[in-house]
Write an enzyme that holds these catalytic residues in place. Structure first.
Site, PDB file in Angstrom:
ATOM      1  N   THR A  48     -22.185 -28.952  44.232  1.00 33.82           N
ATOM      2  CA  THR A  48     -23.305 -28.107  44.642  1.00 33.82           C
ATOM      3  C   THR A  48     -24.574 -28.493  43.890  1.00 33.82           C
ATOM      4  O   THR A  48     -25.673 -28.436  44.424  1.00 33.82           O
ATOM      5  CB  THR A  48     -22.992 -26.623  44.355  1.00 33.82           C
ATOM      6  OG1 THR A  48     -21.677 -26.318  44.849  1.00 33.82           O
ATOM      7  CG2 THR A  48     -23.994 -25.694  45.017  1.00 33.82           C
ATOM      8  N   ARG A  52     -20.539 -32.521  37.724  1.00 36.16           N
ATOM      9  CA  ARG A  52     -20.128 -31.704  36.576  1.00 36.16           C
ATOM     10  C   ARG A  52     -18.684 -31.995  36.246  1.00 36.16           C
ATOM     11  O   ARG A  52     -17.813 -31.904  37.093  1.00 36.16           O
ATOM     12  CB  ARG A  52     -20.281 -30.207  36.891  1.00 36.16           C
ATOM     13  CG  ARG A  52     -21.719 -29.818  36.883  1.00 36.16           C
ATOM     14  CD  ARG A  52     -21.918 -28.328  36.928  1.00 36.16           C
ATOM     15  NE  ARG A  52     -23.301 -28.108  37.298  1.00 36.16           N
ATOM     16  CZ  ARG A  52     -23.798 -26.949  37.659  1.00 36.16           C
ATOM     17  NH1 ARG A  52     -23.029 -25.883  37.680  1.00 36.16           N
ATOM     18  NH2 ARG A  52     -25.070 -26.847  37.977  1.00 36.16           N
ATOM     19  N   SER A 143     -25.286 -26.269  33.672  1.00 35.43           N
ATOM     20  CA  SER A 143     -25.798 -24.931  33.958  1.00 35.43           C
ATOM     21  C   SER A 143     -25.040 -23.827  33.230  1.00 35.43           C
ATOM     22  O   SER A 143     -25.027 -23.794  32.015  1.00 35.43           O
ATOM     23  CB  SER A 143     -25.784 -24.716  35.469  1.00 35.43           C
ATOM     24  OG  SER A 143     -26.459 -23.549  35.790  1.00 35.43           O
ATOM     25  N   HIS A 144     -24.376 -22.963  33.994  1.00 33.33           N
ATOM     26  CA  HIS A 144     -23.735 -21.794  33.404  1.00 33.33           C
ATOM     27  C   HIS A 144     -22.345 -22.098  32.859  1.00 33.33           C
ATOM     28  O   HIS A 144     -21.703 -21.227  32.282  1.00 33.33           O
ATOM     29  CB  HIS A 144     -23.630 -20.691  34.462  1.00 33.33           C
ATOM     30  CG  HIS A 144     -22.901 -21.160  35.684  1.00 33.33           C
ATOM     31  ND1 HIS A 144     -23.462 -22.052  36.570  1.00 33.33           N
ATOM     32  CD2 HIS A 144     -21.649 -20.914  36.129  1.00 33.33           C
ATOM     33  CE1 HIS A 144     -22.587 -22.308  37.530  1.00 33.33           C
ATOM     34  NE2 HIS A 144     -21.482 -21.637  37.290  1.00 33.33           N
ATOM     35  N   ASP A 308     -29.674 -18.523  32.251  1.00 38.12           N
ATOM     36  CA  ASP A 308     -28.438 -19.282  32.054  1.00 38.12           C
ATOM     37  C   ASP A 308     -28.642 -20.562  31.236  1.00 38.12           C
ATOM     38  O   ASP A 308     -29.722 -20.787  30.683  1.00 38.12           O
ATOM     39  CB  ASP A 308     -27.797 -19.618  33.411  1.00 38.12           C
ATOM     40  CG  ASP A 308     -28.593 -20.668  34.167  1.00 38.12           C
ATOM     41  OD1 ASP A 308     -29.812 -20.737  33.970  1.00 38.12           O
ATOM     42  OD2 ASP A 308     -27.981 -21.432  34.945  1.00 38.12           O
ATOM     43  N   ASP A 310     -29.228 -23.714  31.790  1.00 45.15           N
ATOM     44  CA  ASP A 310     -30.356 -24.609  32.047  1.00 45.15           C
ATOM     45  C   ASP A 310     -31.614 -23.882  32.506  1.00 45.15           C
ATOM     46  O   ASP A 310     -32.578 -24.513  32.941  1.00 45.15           O
ATOM     47  CB  ASP A 310     -29.969 -25.691  33.060  1.00 45.15           C
ATOM     48  CG  ASP A 310     -29.579 -25.118  34.410  1.00 45.15           C
ATOM     49  OD1 ASP A 310     -29.106 -23.967  34.449  1.00 45.15           O
ATOM     50  OD2 ASP A 310     -29.761 -25.806  35.430  1.00 45.15           O
ATOM     51  N   ASP A 312     -32.355 -21.823  35.035  1.00 43.11           N
ATOM     52  CA  ASP A 312     -32.783 -21.587  36.416  1.00 43.11           C
ATOM     53  C   ASP A 312     -32.273 -20.270  36.988  1.00 43.11           C
ATOM     54  O   ASP A 312     -32.708 -19.843  38.051  1.00 43.11           O
ATOM     55  CB  ASP A 312     -32.433 -22.779  37.328  1.00 43.11           C
ATOM     56  CG  ASP A 312     -30.963 -23.128  37.313  1.00 43.11           C
ATOM     57  OD1 ASP A 312     -30.190 -22.462  36.599  1.00 43.11           O
ATOM     58  OD2 ASP A 312     -30.584 -24.088  38.019  1.00 43.11           O
ATOM     59  N   ARG A 313     -31.348 -19.612  36.298  1.00 45.39           N
ATOM     60  CA  ARG A 313     -30.857 -18.320  36.803  1.00 45.39           C
ATOM     61  C   ARG A 313     -31.518 -17.175  36.053  1.00 45.39           C
ATOM     62  O   ARG A 313     -32.013 -17.346  34.936  1.00 45.39           O
ATOM     63  CB  ARG A 313     -29.345 -18.205  36.610  1.00 45.39           C
ATOM     64  CG  ARG A 313     -28.564 -19.218  37.383  1.00 45.39           C
ATOM     65  CD  ARG A 313     -27.080 -18.939  37.274  1.00 45.39           C
ATOM     66  NE  ARG A 313     -26.354 -19.926  38.066  1.00 45.39           N
ATOM     67  CZ  ARG A 313     -25.142 -19.751  38.554  1.00 45.39           C
ATOM     68  NH1 ARG A 313     -24.500 -18.617  38.311  1.00 45.39           N
ATOM     69  NH2 ARG A 313     -24.563 -20.692  39.257  1.00 45.39           N
ATOM     70  N   GLU A 394     -30.790 -16.954  45.957  1.00 40.81           N
ATOM     71  CA  GLU A 394     -29.347 -17.000  46.132  1.00 40.81           C
ATOM     72  C   GLU A 394     -28.741 -15.808  45.415  1.00 40.81           C
ATOM     73  O   GLU A 394     -29.274 -15.341  44.399  1.00 40.81           O
ATOM     74  CB  GLU A 394     -28.773 -18.278  45.532  1.00 40.81           C
ATOM     75  CG  GLU A 394     -29.201 -19.541  46.235  1.00 40.81           C
ATOM     76  CD  GLU A 394     -28.361 -20.723  45.773  1.00 40.81           C
ATOM     77  OE1 GLU A 394     -27.441 -21.100  46.507  1.00 40.81           O
ATOM     78  OE2 GLU A 394     -28.611 -21.239  44.677  1.00 40.81           O
ATOM     79  N   SER A 396     -26.339 -15.809  43.563  1.00 43.28           N
ATOM     80  CA  SER A 396     -25.811 -16.221  42.270  1.00 43.28           C
ATOM     81  C   SER A 396     -26.890 -16.196  41.185  1.00 43.28           C
ATOM     82  O   SER A 396     -26.947 -17.092  40.352  1.00 43.28           O
ATOM     83  CB  SER A 396     -25.226 -17.623  42.401  1.00 43.28           C
ATOM     84  OG  SER A 396     -26.202 -18.499  42.945  1.00 43.28           O
ATOM     85  N   LYS A 407     -34.654 -23.268  41.435  1.00 43.19           N
ATOM     86  CA  LYS A 407     -34.732 -21.861  41.106  1.00 43.19           C
ATOM     87  C   LYS A 407     -35.253 -21.747  39.679  1.00 43.19           C
ATOM     88  O   LYS A 407     -35.181 -22.699  38.911  1.00 43.19           O
ATOM     89  CB  LYS A 407     -33.390 -21.165  41.307  1.00 43.19           C
ATOM     90  CG  LYS A 407     -32.202 -21.754  40.568  1.00 43.19           C
ATOM     91  CD  LYS A 407     -30.939 -21.061  41.071  1.00 43.19           C
ATOM     92  CE  LYS A 407     -29.697 -21.463  40.300  1.00 43.19           C
ATOM     93  NZ  LYS A 407     -29.058 -22.689  40.834  1.00 43.19           N
TER      94      LYS A 407
HETATM   95  C1  VG1 Z   1     -22.960 -21.991  42.242  1.00 42.49           C
HETATM   96  C2  VG1 Z   1     -23.686 -20.901  42.999  1.00 42.49           C
HETATM   97  C3  VG1 Z   1     -24.833 -21.483  43.807  1.00 42.49           C
HETATM   98  C4  VG1 Z   1     -25.769 -22.247  42.859  1.00 42.49           C
HETATM   99  C5  VG1 Z   1     -24.970 -23.288  42.099  1.00 42.49           C
HETATM  100  C6  VG1 Z   1     -25.817 -24.006  41.071  1.00 42.49           C
HETATM  101  O1  VG1 Z   1     -22.411 -22.926  43.150  1.00 42.49           O
HETATM  102  O2  VG1 Z   1     -22.790 -20.206  43.834  1.00 42.49           O
HETATM  103  O3  VG1 Z   1     -25.503 -20.444  44.472  1.00 42.49           O
HETATM  104  O4  VG1 Z   1     -26.792 -22.874  43.584  1.00 42.49           O
HETATM  105  O5  VG1 Z   1     -23.888 -22.667  41.401  1.00 42.49           O
HETATM  106  O6  VG1 Z   1     -26.402 -23.119  40.185  1.00 42.49           O
HETATM  107  P1  VG1 Z   1     -20.873 -22.912  43.588  1.00 42.49           P
HETATM  108  O7  VG1 Z   1     -20.704 -24.110  44.468  1.00 42.49           O
HETATM  109  O8  VG1 Z   1     -20.068 -22.960  42.338  1.00 42.49           O
HETATM  110  O9  VG1 Z   1     -20.673 -21.622  44.299  1.00 42.49           O
HETATM  111  V1  VG1 Z   1     -26.566 -23.576  38.569  1.00 42.49           V
HETATM  112  O10 VG1 Z   1     -27.540 -22.433  37.808  1.00 42.49           O
HETATM  113  O11 VG1 Z   1     -24.990 -23.702  38.137  1.00 42.49           O
HETATM  114  O12 VG1 Z   1     -27.273 -25.083  38.660  1.00 42.49           O
HETATM  115 CO    CO Z   2     -28.349 -23.052  36.174  1.00 43.88          CO
END
Ligand code: VG1
Ligand code: CO
Length: 574
Positions: A48, A52, A143-144, A308, A310, A312-313, A394, A396, A407
């Site tokens: 996504t 990772r 990210s998270h 979060d 990085d 962006d959340r 989103e 999330s 984001k």
């Molecule tokens: C998750 C979230 C999605 C977001 C992605 C990256 O993806 O559901 O909405 O864009 O993380 O966010 P997934 O495929 O695990 O549902 V971040 O802040 O991790 O870059």
């Molecule tokens: Co992030």
């Protein structure tokens, strides 16, 4: 702002050479470019949001190098161009940056702008790419996902508009990674990432930039900083920001504490740590529990927010009150008129498919378009570039706008502060008033993490088989209106993305969505998104899980979640 200007030529360290190319004996800058033979890894398919994997996967010899060379090989005309580079500060960030710098130099980039100490939040990287019109950028983050030697690491490429590479680029990178047989790297000493200024690596200029400066300037151009300053320095308003030991600390300290006057102590956990203090840098009610305790405790501040790994959340909290990310997007859209950069009106709103339809109601009221895209920020880029959407979000905990192409956690926090400063009402009052006007979309996501991949795939396969027969079926008071596997045709370039999540819609507008995560690194993560609409003001105060109780049962009945996962409840509910 640069305090020093360092220019030195990197010493020509003795090389542990395998194969040499490009050797021009009388040109010292080219002397130590090595072409290293390698073999492909089969698992370098970006998910996504980039590639990772666990840190230990990235530490395998050639693993990072293969992927970086695959990125470069997929780009056109990158010779002589500028690249932005930075990450969320997690374990392996600095090491990876040194490797990527040497590879960029060996591959012929003219300049790399790298964040001081290797730090650039995802939104700041997007900002810098756009501001300096660079070819693109590499962002190092998972990210998270937790960090540290036993945690995760990640890498993604952003294109010249500042946004995540679209699927055709990530597919090209993956295709390249499957056949790659060599990469180029320069033998040189490590760059000092702690001091601002320029130095050289071979012929390439490495420019260590202030991680916060450009981003802060952009924020100042969007929001009414004077008004927010007044709010944050008034005696009857208190806020708390939790940076979760991740990348947003330096940004929040500089912008919220210093520039906007909230003062020292407003930002908690503000120093980026390589292991995020052993935490899970995901701003939700489960993982940001320290902040939740403060906002739901005695003498709670008026406003709380977290970001979060990085940056962006975002999570938005009022005193003893949680704002769902889907509602936050809708409320930001409905109140955009209070914020200088958006006061002239919005072109449109875009939300990912699983995100609640609260924003659709605002778009309808404003008479603007609302777009439904697959999960992941890369799908918003075209809509933003084409001027079709101004705000995106989103479920999330991701919200953003056309100011960049990612984001943006701190941006969302500043947007809320601007609204609070203009309306002089509490977070809860603003949200309740919104529900009274537009109705309430009850919303929750249930995650089943670490599910055996085969079992998760079976669940999805069974659902897929059942889909065509669901229409018209009744479950208690609910009747299925449609069921499909979401497919998206980009309205700008007509590219098609299939298999983006299974949707089951009911005649009253309620929905259940099933999809598998594309960011997890262990087994599979099943996400179930639940949504129901309540227009009756007297029924807008029910506890969320209770309000969604019937849908939760129906989801289990249709997908046999407990049986297929072997788990009797979700691991995380947001
Ligand atoms: C998750 C979230 C999605 C977001 C992605 C990256 O993806 O559901 O909405 O864009 O993380 O966010 P997934 O495929 O695990 O549902 V971040 O802040 O991790 O870059
Ligand atoms: Co992030």
């Amino acid at each position: 702002m640069y305090f020093t200007l360092l220019v030195h030529v990197v010493s020509l360290a003795p090389a542990k050479k395998q194969v040499k190319t490009n050797k021009k004996p009388h040109h010292p800058d080219n002397m130590d470019i090595r072409t290293v033979a390698t073999t492909p890894f089969s698992d370098q398919k970006p998910g996504t949001s980039g590639l990772r994997k666990s840190v230990t996967t990235f530490q395998q010899p050639h693993y990072l190098e293969n992927f970086v060379q695959s990125i470069f090989d997929s780009l056109e005309n990158y010779q002589g161009q500028t690249l932005v580079l930075g990450g969320d500060g997690r374990y392996y960030n600095r090491k990876a940056i040194q490797i990527i710098l040497k590879m960029a130099a060996a591959n012929g980039f003219a300049r790399v702008k790298v964040g001081q100490r290797g730090i650039l939040s995802t939104p700041a990287a997007s900002c810098v790419i756009r501001k300096y019109k660079t070819l693109g950028g590499i962002i190092l983050s998972a990210s998270h996902n937790p960090g540290g030697p036993n945690g995760d690491f990640g890498i993604k490429y952003n294109i010249g508009n500042g946004g995540p590479a679209p699927e055709k680029v990530t597919e090209a990178i993956y295709a390249r990674s499957k056949v790659i047989d060599s990469y180029k790297i320069l033998d040189g000493s490590d760059i000092n990432l702690d001091t601002l200024g320029e130095s050289k690596l071979g012929e390439m200029v490495v420019e260590v930039i202030d991680s916060v400066h450009d981003y802060q300037e952009l924020m100042e151009s969007l929001f009414d900083f004077d008004r927010i300053h007044q709010l944050l320095t008034s005696s009857n308003f208190k806020m708390s920001f939790d940076a979760m030991h991740a990348v947003t600390g330096p940004y929040a300290r500089s912008i919220i504490e210093q520039r906007l006057g909230a003062g020292v102590g407003c930002v908690q956990n503000g120093t980026p740590l390589e292991d995020f203090g052993n935490g899970h840098p995901d701003p939700n009610l489960v993982y940001a529990h320290d902040l939740v305790e403060i906002l739901f405790g005695e003498y709670a501040p008026d406003f709380g927010a977290a970001s979060d790994g990085d940056g962006d959340r975002n999570m938005i909290l009022g005193r003893k009150f949680f704002v769902t990310p889907s509602d936050s997007l809708a409320i930001i859209a409905a109140n955009a008129k209070f914020v200088p950069a958006y006061s002239q009106g919005l072109a449109g709103i875009a939300r990912s498919m699983p995100t609640s339809q609260a924003a659709d109601r605002v778009a309808a009221a404003l008479g603007i378009d609302c777009y439904e895209t697959p999960t992941g920020w890369k799908f918003f880029g075209n809509l933003l570039d084409a001027g079709k959407a101004t705000l995106c979000g989103e479920e999330s905990f991701g919200t953003g706008s056309n100011h960049i192409r990612e984001k943006d956690g701190l941006w969302a926090v500043l947007f809320w502060l601007n609204i609070l400063a203009a309306r002089q009402q509490s977070v809860e009052e603003i949200v309740r008033e919104h529900w009274r006007t537009y109705g309430r979309n009850y919303y929750s996501r249930h995650d089943y993490e670490g599910v055996d991949s085969e079992r998760a795939n079976t669940l999805v396969k069974n659902l897929q088989v059942a889909l065509p027969n669901l229409k018209g079926k009744k479950y208690g008071a609910y009747e299925v209106e449609y069921s499909d596997n979401f497919s998206y045709t980009d309205p700008v370039d007509n590219s098609v993305s299939t298999n983006q999540g299974i949707r089951i819609g009911f005649t009253d507008g309620s929905r259940i969505v099933f999809r598998l995560s594309g960011t997890g690194t262990q087994g599979a993560t099943l996400r179930i998104y639940l949504e129901s609409f309540e227009g009756d003001v007297t029924k807008q105060n029910i506890e969320t899980q209770q309000a969604l109780g019937d849908l939760i049962t129906i989801a289990d009945e249709i997908a046999q979640i407990r049986e297929n996962t072997g788990m009797d409840k979700p691991t995380v509910i947001t």
